[in-house]
Design a protein around this motif. Structure first.
Motif: not given
Length: 702
Positions: A77-98
């Motif tokens: 995985p590139p650095n961007f993907a690793m950063m996302l994993r470090n911040r988001l693994s196990g995180a809850d999806f709260v919602g999405v807005e436009q």
């Protein structure tokens, strides 16, 4: 019909409604494919495995996907993907807005007391920015440094300028926007209410309003019907009352919508229904991907030159923005240094007072209080101090509405030298950026040369050309005209090149008039304007914006063509007059400083000194299609256009609205060119309309 490759604002409004049903799903892992496709593997309590796809490249989409449709996990995985994993693994999806009614989605995730927002830009070049709780950019796929906004690690994320949201617009606002337009109903809905072409036509159909009706002929009855149709659209989007469709033409996918569209039915397209919009999106883009990769359709795999070119252009835009920022920063530092010298006695008094207090062990808090008390008593030196920072040992002084931070333990001269040194350091960074931008431009030209070589090979294989090199070709009868285009900085303005090769640009509105003068008017250019109110600021460029300014001798023909351009795109044309008057001055005669007691509107300027007048200038333009070199629409004074294009049509002020005139010209060009596909791509009515003067036009028979 070309397939849809980007989701519309209406699509995203429907998508948000469905995606928020996954609230509470947990993120397992994030993947990055290439530099523009993200995949989030999540677990939902009710639905099990959920695959969220976000793509921001040539294809711009967001939706959940069938696990069978997702690509295999990439390698390391590139650095961007690793950063996302470090911040988001196990995180809850709260919602999405436009974001408003723009093509921007904001996803929110929570883990413990840490919240992360993912801003997905599905417009322009596309981008994904990861924000922390404060809105600061942690990392982004692309760094954006433009005058209007910045998206870069460490900076606060900036959304694009707000646009009108048609789903929340009141009737009065709609009525005002419609009345302010000077075109037909459908184009007004598409542009002024930000609905886009397809949904503007669809709403007209549902409202029972003729889409080509001129705004002058429309009134309360039509506006009410359109507003009701928008209200119905809004209600369906927010309630999730969808009936999704994937539209096909000869079994090839061409569109996907959250509910059936009468406009698509009228076109005779086949449609397939789906239970929810996410499933329809997944099926559409999965099949689109397969069709794009079909070897029978593609033949020998052509390198994606367009993607390379767009990437290089994007880098150049960012580098130009950085250079502009460096120039502004360096100028600001020099100005602060000059202000220190200009206010030497006052600054010296402040520094001496604080230095003496510190020498007597007076605390920084006491110094601050003493200065505040002095300001209340009207002591000028104390009034000038706006901040005291003991941690840095600095005092900030306001000088001529500019705040300057000075170091207390040095004098005025050393503080000024420090600022001059900082300005020099910034200018050195600017020089490095200018070297980098030249390298990028060379790389861009190399990609274009490779593309031309590839296309030349293709032409040689498909249709040997027996004509001698350099000999004129009859492009009107060619079965397949090769398309060669490139975007230039001046194309968002009105523009043309004179018969002598000089670039002329003009503003489309007051904002562009202002920008052209403040940013692009150089010492050796020429400035043109009309006596009639409402004309474009017109300048003839002596050199390009990145080239050193040089004095040139402008031929009379160039001046006459610039004058005709200024007259033709002014209110002279809109008022149906066939001739007008223009004048010419040099840049040093143009000023934004009014006389005492006067006021200058945005886009207007004060002209001082003698003017050179051009009398009885004909309001006349030619619109044509260029085939040699680049393939595109060109428009402007006939003398500058006719010899550059394969075929052209001459116009004068008349009775046909811009939209109608553009369609008439398109039909005329269709009658002349054998290659209809080429014409649709480079000379559609929308592209033709960009070169038409404001108001009505009439074709001059030649």
């Amino acid at each position: 019909m070309d397939p849809k490759r980007e989701l519309t604002s209406v699509d995203l409004a429907a998508l948000v409604t469905e995606l928020n049903r996954y609230e509470g799903a947990k993120v397992d892992k994030a993947y990055l494919y290439g530099d523009d496709l993200l995949r989030f593997r999540m677990r939902d309590f009710d639905r099990g495995r959920v695959e969220l796809i976000l793509e921001v490249g040539d294809v711009k989409r967001a939706h959940t996907a069938d696990p069978e449709h997702v690509p295999d996990a990439p390698g390391r995985p590139p650095n961007f993907a690793m950063m996302l994993r470090n911040r988001l693994s196990g995180a809850d999806f709260v919602g999405v807005e436009q974001f408003e009614f723009d093509r921007i989605l904001v996803f929110e995730f929570a883990r413990g007391d840490e919240n992360t927002r993912l801003v997905v830009e599905l417009f322009g070049q596309g981008n994904v920015a990861v924000l922390d709780e404060t809105g600061e950019v942690v990392q982004s796929l692309e760094t954006v440094r433009l005058k209007s906004r910045t998206v870069a690690p460490g900076s606060q994320y900036e959304f694009p300028a707000s646009r009108l949201n048609p789903l929340t617009v009141g009737y009065e606002t709609l009525e005002q926007r419609m009345d302010d337009s000077d075109t037909d109903v459908v184009r007004t809905l598409a542009t002024q209410l930000n609905l886009g072409g397809l949904y503007a036509e669809e709403l007209c159909t549902r409202a029972g309003v003729e889409k080509t009706m001129s705004i002058e002929d429309a009134g309360d009855e039509q506006y009410r019907a359109i507003h009701d149709a928008i209200e119905e659209l809004r209600t369906r989007l927010r309630s999730g009352d969808f009936d999704p469709r994937v539209y096909t033409d000869d079994e090839a996918v061409v569109d996907v919508t959250p509910f059936p569209l009468e406009e698509r039915e009228r076109e005779g397209l086949d449609s397939e229904g789906y239970d929810n919009f996410n499933d329809a999106l997944d099926e559409y883009f999965y099949r689109l991907d397969l069709e794009d990769d079909d070897p029978e359709e593609m033949g020998q795999q052509r390198p994606d030159f367009e993607a390379e070119i767009e990437k290089k252009k994007r880098i150049i835009d960012q580098q130009e923005g950085a250079i502009e920022n460096f120039e502004e920063q360096a100028e600001a530092e020099r100005r602060r240094a000059e202000l220190l010298y200009a206010n030497y006695d006052l600054v010296d008094e402040v520094l001496s007072t604080v230095q003496e207090a510190r020498g007597n062990d007076v605390s920084w808090d006491e110094i601050r209080e003493t200065l505040e008390a002095g300001a209340e008593q009207g002591i000028p030196a104390a009034e000038a101090v706006v901040d005291v920072d003991g941690a840095d040992g600095t005092v900030t002084i306001e000088l001529d509405d500019t705040e300057v931070a000075v170091t207390v333990d040095t004098g005025v001269e050393k503080n000024a030298d420090r600022l001059y040194t900082e300005a020099k350091r910034i200018e050195e960074k600017k020089e490095g950026a200018m070297t980098a931008i030249e390298n990028t431009r060379e790389e861009l030209e190399e990609v274009k040369r490779r593309r031309e070589a590839w296309e030349a090979d293709d032409e040689g294989e498909a249709e040997p050309d027996d004509e001698a090199e350099g000999e004129d070709r009859d492009w009107l009868s060619v079965e397949s005209v090769p398309i060669r285009t490139s975007e230039q900085w001046y194309e968002r303005f009105r523009w043309f090149r004179t018969s002598d090769g000089f670039l002329v640009i003009g503003g489309r509105n007051a904002d562009q008039n202002e920008e052209i003068v403040t940013k692009y008017l150089d010492t050796h250019d020429l400035f043109f304007h009309t006596q009639a109110h409402g004309g474009p600021v017109t300048i003839v460029k002596a050199t390009g914006p990145s080239e050193p300014s040089e004095a040139v001798e402008f031929p009379e023909a160039t001046k006459e063509e610039a004058a005709q351009f200024a007259v033709s795109y002014s209110s002279t044309w809109k008022e149906g007059r066939f001739a007008g008057e223009a004048y010419m001055v040099t840049p040093d005669q143009v000023s934004k400083t009014p006389e005492s007691g006067e006021y200058i509107e945005k886009g207007s300027f004060v002209i001082r000194g003698d003017r050179t007048y051009f009398r009885d200038v004909e309001a006349e333009v030619s619109i044509g299609v260029q085939c040699e070199g680049e393939t595109r629409v060109l428009g402007g004074p006939p003398a500058a256009i006719v010899d550059r294009v394969e075929t052209s049509v001459r116009l004068q002020p008349g009775r046909y609205a811009q939209n109608d005139a553009a369609k008439m010209l398109y039909r005329k060009f269709k009658e002349r060119f054998t290659d209809q596909s080429f014409l649709r791509k480079v000379a559609s009515p929308d592209k033709i309309q960009e070169f038409l003067p404001p108001g009505g036009s009439e074709i001059v028979e030649e």
